[in-house]
Motif scaffolding. Structure first.
Motif, PDB file in Angstrom:
ATOM      1  N   UNK A  95       0.800  -1.240   0.000  1.00 56.67           N
ATOM      2  CA  UNK A  95       0.000   0.000   0.000  1.00 56.67           C
ATOM      3  C   UNK A  95       0.826   1.280   0.000  1.00 56.67           C
ATOM      4  N   UNK A  96       2.106   1.200   0.358  1.00 60.39           N
ATOM      5  CA  UNK A  96       2.942   2.399   0.396  1.00 60.39           C
ATOM      6  C   UNK A  96       3.752   2.614  -0.879  1.00 60.39           C
ATOM      7  N   UNK A  97       3.578   1.707  -1.839  1.00 61.72           N
ATOM      8  CA  UNK A  97       4.282   1.827  -3.119  1.00 61.72           C
ATOM      9  C   UNK A  97       3.361   2.504  -4.133  1.00 61.72           C
ATOM     10  N   UNK A  98       3.902   3.416  -4.921  1.00 62.63           N
ATOM     11  CA  UNK A  98       3.130   4.082  -5.974  1.00 62.63           C
ATOM     12  C   UNK A  98       3.247   3.279  -7.269  1.00 62.63           C
ATOM     13  N   UNK A  99       2.106   2.986  -7.879  1.00 64.59           N
ATOM     14  CA  UNK A  99       2.064   2.294  -9.167  1.00 64.59           C
ATOM     15  C   UNK A  99       1.450   3.251 -10.191  1.00 64.59           C
ATOM     16  N   UNK A 100       2.191   3.578 -11.233  1.00 62.87           N
ATOM     17  CA  UNK A 100       1.653   4.404 -12.311  1.00 62.87           C
ATOM     18  C   UNK A 100       1.377   3.515 -13.512  1.00 62.87           C
ATOM     19  N   UNK A 101       0.127   3.524 -13.963  1.00 63.31           N
ATOM     20  CA  UNK A 101      -0.345   2.598 -14.996  1.00 63.31           C
ATOM     21  C   UNK A 101      -0.420   3.331 -16.328  1.00 63.31           C
ATOM     22  N   UNK A 102       0.535   3.032 -17.211  1.00 67.72           N
ATOM     23  CA  UNK A 102       0.640   3.707 -18.503  1.00 67.72           C
ATOM     24  C   UNK A 102      -0.104   2.917 -19.582  1.00 67.72           C
ATOM     25  N   UNK A 103      -1.107   3.560 -20.178  1.00 65.22           N
ATOM     26  CA  UNK A 103      -1.830   2.960 -21.300  1.00 65.22           C
ATOM     27  C   UNK A 103      -2.480   4.093 -22.086  1.00 65.22           C
ATOM     28  N   UNK A 104      -3.153   3.765 -23.184  1.00 64.80           N
ATOM     29  CA  UNK A 104      -3.803   4.817 -23.965  1.00 64.80           C
ATOM     30  C   UNK A 104      -5.024   5.351 -23.221  1.00 64.80           C
ATOM     31  N   UNK A 105      -5.475   6.510 -23.650  1.00 65.34           N
ATOM     32  CA  UNK A 105      -6.619   7.144 -22.990  1.00 65.34           C
ATOM     33  C   UNK A 105      -7.854   6.235 -23.031  1.00 65.34           C
ATOM     34  N   UNK A 106      -8.128   5.642 -24.196  1.00 68.09           N
ATOM     35  CA  UNK A 106      -9.292   4.759 -24.322  1.00 68.09           C
ATOM     36  C   UNK A 106      -9.174   3.562 -23.388  1.00 68.09           C
ATOM     37  N   UNK A 107      -7.994   2.965 -23.341  1.00 64.57           N
ATOM     38  CA  UNK A 107      -7.770   1.798 -22.496  1.00 64.57           C
ATOM     39  C   UNK A 107      -7.920   2.158 -21.022  1.00 64.57           C
ATOM     40  N   UNK A 108      -7.261   3.216 -20.596  1.00 67.06           N
ATOM     41  CA  UNK A 108      -7.337   3.620 -19.192  1.00 67.06           C
ATOM     42  C   UNK A 108      -8.751   3.993 -18.781  1.00 67.06           C
ATOM     43  N   UNK A 109      -9.443   4.709 -19.666  1.00 69.29           N
ATOM     44  CA  UNK A 109     -10.814   5.123 -19.374  1.00 69.29           C
ATOM     45  C   UNK A 109     -11.700   3.912 -19.139  1.00 69.29           C
ATOM     46  N   UNK A 110     -11.555   2.914 -20.001  1.00 68.40           N
ATOM     47  CA  UNK A 110     -12.362   1.700 -19.887  1.00 68.40           C
ATOM     48  C   UNK A 110     -12.044   0.945 -18.600  1.00 68.40           C
ATOM     49  N   UNK A 111     -10.762   0.762 -18.324  1.00 68.85           N
ATOM     50  CA  UNK A 111     -10.348  -0.045 -17.162  1.00 68.85           C
ATOM     51  C   UNK A 111     -10.681   0.644 -15.848  1.00 68.85           C
ATOM     52  N   UNK A 112     -10.299   1.891 -15.723  1.00 68.36           N
ATOM     53  CA  UNK A 112     -10.459   2.562 -14.435  1.00 68.36           C
ATOM     54  C   UNK A 112     -11.908   2.939 -14.155  1.00 68.36           C
ATOM     55  N   UNK A 113     -12.729   3.093 -15.186  1.00 68.90           N
ATOM     56  CA  UNK A 113     -14.148   3.370 -14.962  1.00 68.90           C
ATOM     57  C   UNK A 113     -14.928   2.119 -14.628  1.00 68.90           C
ATOM     58  N   UNK A 114     -14.594   1.012 -15.324  1.00 71.71           N
ATOM     59  CA  UNK A 114     -15.383  -0.216 -15.142  1.00 71.71           C
ATOM     60  C   UNK A 114     -14.968  -0.996 -13.914  1.00 71.71           C
ATOM     61  N   UNK A 115     -13.725  -0.809 -13.454  1.00 67.90           N
ATOM     62  CA  UNK A 115     -13.234  -1.634 -12.351  1.00 67.90           C
ATOM     63  C   UNK A 115     -12.860  -0.798 -11.118  1.00 67.90           C
ATOM     64  N   UNK A 116     -13.341   0.452 -11.063  1.00 68.99           N
ATOM     65  CA  UNK A 116     -12.897   1.309  -9.977  1.00 68.99           C
ATOM     66  C   UNK A 116     -13.452   0.916  -8.617  1.00 68.99           C
TER      67      UNK A 116
END
Length: 450
Positions: A32-53
């Motif tokens: 929980x104290x580690x930062x993870x930055x998830x690099x992907x395209x806008x469409x991909x990130x929008x789909x993943x982070x909206x549907x699985x938030x």
């Protein structure tokens, strides 16, 4: 540990990014104290982070990367063109995004985790002087084939395999034998100079640079293959199946078409569940042949298919089969497969579908299309013996009837027992002291020792 910053680089097409995201969520829960930055395209990130938030962690941040499509460019070449454009500028775009993410967070990148398809990220990790951890989202067998592509090409040749598809190869390490026509596309068949084929070839030659290689499988499924990969590379870590170790949340899944209620009224192990991936729907003549087979034999079925494809059914099919069949545009697949009424899963033998079948103990009828589908189908039928490939590789009325009768009657108990054995091995692997859990713990150690 609060200074650790992991760059996660996704392949933003098909189901890849979602699978990687699930693994990262699991890592984020553990760290929980580690930062993870998830690099992907806008469409991909929008789909993943909206549907699985609904199971999103605050220490996992999306970061958009350009899809590489020039302004004003009109796409016309399908997925192959989109992937080609993405890869043309991906390294520079991700490089820039990583620098921005470091500036925004105030934390230097300490580790790079990447979809194995993004082979060039090994150079980026090297430039940052940090560990590179590629993640292979498919089976160990397909990874091995791509690693040994040059060896296979030397033995088979690359002048085309037309007329040689039924040749059986027995020199590929970890696989006792495999049909030449069932090797993944881009190895010795298809356009070997296409962006996708070249990406796979470079990936196979590069993946050994990884500090660890994470695989979406479990050791007990492919013990010979795992031993071979361990003899070639350090830290081969089967940390899956991801559908068991980092499943998508079910809390918000609504069975809006009452599939489970319908299944509750069916006999145990009697229903054929039909569901193909988003990019692998059979052509109209095969949809018609499947429908004819189900109607002719009156086999109970639940069919998940988009409404625009239903027009290919024979006239009157939906009305004639309404008493024993249900056709819907979407199903809660995990719950459906776990239902006692389901006796077979008809799918495209994509790796996610194979793993979901194993986790649910449901035998498979495979109709492979591309990529690793054919190799997965070979393993399903010939090695693991948990299902069958449709005769000739395409659906005909007679072939569909034969496959259904084989799975649902003639060999029902044998297949159920075999896939049930692998289900138990999978559940044990992801248990507290199982091999996948131990491998995951090793992965965590490697990430935090960067």
């Amino acid at each position: 540990m609060s200074n650790f910053h992991v760059a996660v680089i996704a392949f933003p097409f098909a189901t890849h990014a979602g699978l990687l995201y699930g693994l990262v969520q699991r890592l984020a829960n553990t760290l929980p104290n580690v930062t993870f930055t998830f690099f992907s395209t806008k469409n991909s990130n929008s789909s993943i982070f909206n549907s699985q938030n609904c199971y999103s962690n605050t220490n996992v941040k999306p970061y958009d990367v350009s899809d590489g499509v020039p302004k004003g460019h009109v796409l016309g070449g399908g997925l192959e063109e989109i992937i080609g454009l993405f890869f043309k500028s991906a390294k520079q775009n991700i490089d820039n995004a990583m620098i921005s993410a470091e500036n925004d967070s105030g934390k230097k990148i300490t580790c790079v985790i990447a979809d194995a398809f993004m082979w060039f990220t090994s150079d980026m990790a090297e430039e940052c002087n940090v560990n590179w951890i590629p993640v292979w989202t498919s089976a160990a067998g397909s990874l091995s084939v791509h690693v040994d592509t040059d060896l296979i090409r030397e033995n088979v040749g690359i002048q085309g395999i037309d007329g040689r598809e039924d040749e059986v190869l027995n020199f590929i390490a970890g696989i006792s034998e495999v049909r030449l026509g069932d090797l993944p596309g881009g190895v010795v068949s298809g356009d070997l100079k296409s962006p996708f084929s070249m990406m796979l070839h470079k990936m196979g030659k590069t993946i050994g640079k990884g500090k660890a290689i994470s695989i979406n499988s479990f050791e007990e499924l492919d013990p010979q293959m795992v031993q071979y990969l361990k003899s070639k590379f350090n830290n081969i870590l089967n940390v899956g199946p991801f559908n068991l170790t980092s499943p998508p949340p079910l809390a918000n899944v609504v069975d809006k078409y009452d599939c489970i209620e319908w299944l509750n009224h069916q006999e145990p192990n009697s229903v054929a569940y039909i569901g193909f991936g988003t990019v692998a729907t059979p052509p109209p003549n095969e949809l018609e042949a499947m429908a004819q087979a189900l109607e002719d034999k009156k086999i109970p079925f639940l069919w998940s298919i988009k409404e625009n494809f239903m027009s290919h059914f024979p006239k009157g099919f939906l009305e004639k089969t309404s008493e024993y069949g249900k056709v819907v545009p979407w199903v809660p697949q995990v719950q459906v497969l776990e239902h006692s009424a389901v006796g077979v899963f008809i799918n495209h033998s994509g790796w996610n579908s194979v793993l979901e079948s194993i986790a649910s103990g449901v035998p498979i009828i495979c109709r492979p299309f591309f990529g690793d589908h054919h190799l997965n189908a070979w393993m399903v039928e010939k090695v693991w013996k948990i299902g069958v490939k449709i005769e000739g590789g395409v659906f005909t009325k007679s072939g569909t009837i034969d496959a259904l009768e084989f799975v649902l009657s003639k060999n029902k108990e044998e297949l159920k027992e075999q896939i049930g054995m692998y289900k138990e091995l999978a559940l044990k692997a992801v248990g507290t002291s199982g091999s996948s859990t131990q491998n995951f713990n090793n992965l965590v150690e490697i990430i935090t020792s960067c």
